[in-house]
Write a protein that holds these residues in place. Structure first.
Motif, short mmCIF file in Angstrom:
data_model
loop_
_atom_site.label_atom_id
_atom_site.label_comp_id
_atom_site.label_asym_id
_atom_site.label_seq_id
_atom_site.Cartn_x
_atom_site.Cartn_y
_atom_site.Cartn_z
N ALA B 67 66.14 93.43 48.45
CA ALA B 67 65.32 94.05 49.34
C ALA B 67 66.53 93.63 50.78
O ALA B 67 66.22 94.22 51.54
N GLU B 69 69.70 94.61 50.96
CA GLU B 69 70.20 95.89 50.98
C GLU B 69 69.09 96.88 51.68
O GLU B 69 70.27 98.09 52.45
N MET B 70 67.98 96.75 51.44
CA MET B 70 66.84 97.77 51.80
C MET B 70 66.86 97.41 53.79
O MET B 70 66.30 98.72 53.93
N GLY B 71 66.97 96.33 53.20
CA GLY B 71 65.97 96.31 55.10
C GLY B 71 64.92 95.33 55.36
O GLY B 71 64.29 95.81 56.14
#
Lengths: 274, 114
Positions: B67, B69-71
């Motif tokens: 998460a 990583e995905m912002g």
């Protein structure tokens, strides 16, 4: 440490309801039957359980047993859900166990005011879960059309030699990933804000990893919202969101109604330390 | 208990807005293990927070890195991922358990906090 009750029996407590509430036609609980235990205007929903299953040591071992955890967690939820069908319910954490009835009655009497106030706060309300999923690969593929940087790199790749094209492709993929991540975060925040506006309260919880969600795609929102039991604007908002974001491959899943797990305090009253 | 053990057994492709189907296990667990009133102090049987924590963290930590990583690591309400105090408390409990069990902490006794 402590000595076990001579009878070897303890009380498993699911939560509390109004004393006047019609007892739920409860399904089997964590043990054979569920019964009301009323004290001072409140009813605790309880099951007598064997200490050799629910005592400290046995439970420690069983928490490693996923079959046991699933069965008991689902039973805990099923009892509270049945209670939700007949009125307000304040859910307790899984594995709340009292060694003897007098202690439980003392607790209910001592915390009566706080419990009644929590009960009042969730009366006529239920929790609804909303999860949003994104197909990240598809999203990355489709961002070319919305990111000038990606579009520019695509154009350069088309006219480049193999070696340079490879390097450009890597930059392009990175740019697409970043743009897709930005978009996903924006969608998740926007969805949560709009659902929140259609509810009494809401919370965005940690997203579940895909091996748990059991769905293809990455979960990008794992929200819980407190809404009127009689129906709410939330469903309309959810429909609008699903329509609004369908072209980006975002899908929504609604769960519940749940007992208001996310909308009762973790600890009761100010006297407790956190 | 592993994430795989907890994997949903519901077939894929269920209609998005329908209800009445059995709840997914992950949805049940994140509620009954993580939410609801904790009757601290009044309880007669220790609720083994360490073990519950273990279950809980196995459920949630796997998603946290991804998460981030995905912002989308902006969620509220998960005290064990968000509250430094709770994390310190957990670390201290772990240390106590380790010392009680005679296991040396892999981090080598560095007690400074970040």
């Amino acid at each position: 440490m402590g000595t076990t009750a001579p009878s070897g029996v303890a009380w498993y407590v699911y939560g509390v309801v109004d004393a006047a509430a019609e007892p739920p036609a409860a399904p089997a609980g964590v043990a054979r039957h569920v019964q009301p235990l009323t004290e001072g205007g409140l009813t605790a929903l309880v099951s007598p359980v064997a200490l050799d299953e629910f005592g400290e040591e046995p439970v420690r071992a069983r928490l490693e047993d996923s079959t046991w955890v699933e069965e008991k967690a689902r039973a805990h939820e099923a009892v509270l859900e049945a209670a939700l069908g007949t009125g307000a319910v304040v859910p307790f954490r899984f594995l709340t166990v009292y060694r003897d009835e007098a202690e439980l009655r003392n607790f209910l009497a001592a915390r009566r005011d706080e419990l009644l106030s929590v009960l009042e706060g969730v009366r006529g309300k239920v929790e609804v879960g909303v999860k949003a999923f994104a197909d990240i690969a598809a999203l990355e593929r489709s961002v070319a059309g919305r990111s000038p940087e990606v579009a520019e790199l695509d154009a350069q790749i088309a006219g480049a030699q193999a070696g340079r094209a490879y390097l450009l492709q890597r930059r392009r993929d990175e740019a697409a990933r970043a743009e897709s991540a930005r978009l996903v975060a924006e969608i998740a925040r926007d969805s949560h804000a709009r659902l929140l506006a259609a509810a009494f309260a809401g919370t965005a919880n940690a997203v579940q990893p895909s091996e748990l969600s059991g769905r293809p795609g990455q979960m990008v929102l794992n929200g819980a919202y407190l809404v009127p039991v009689a129906g709410s604007d939330l469903d309309r908002e959810l429909g609008a969101l699903a329509e609004h974001y369908a072209h980006l491959g975002i899908s929504f899943e609604r769960t519940g109604p749940w007992p208001p797990y996310n909308f009762v305090p973790r600890d009761l009253g100010a006297g407790d330390d956190a | 208990m592993s994430a795989r053990d907890l994997q949903s057994r519901r077939p894929d492709g269920a209609a998005p807005y329908s209800s009445g189907q059995p709840a997914q296990l992950a949805d049940v667990l994140e509620r009954v293990l993580d939410k609801g009133i904790v009757i601290a102090g009044d309880i007669k049987i220790d609720l083994l927070d360490i073990e519950l924590l273990t279950v809980r963290l196995r459920l949630l930590v796997a998603s946290a890195d991804k998460a981030r990583e995905m912002g989308i690591d902006w969620w509220e309400g998960d005290p064990f991922l968000n509250r430094a105090a709770q994390q310190r408390e957990l670390e201290e409990r772990l240390k106590r358990l380790e010392s009680a069990a005679g296991i040396e902490s892999p981090s080598g006794g560095d007690s400074s906090s970040e």
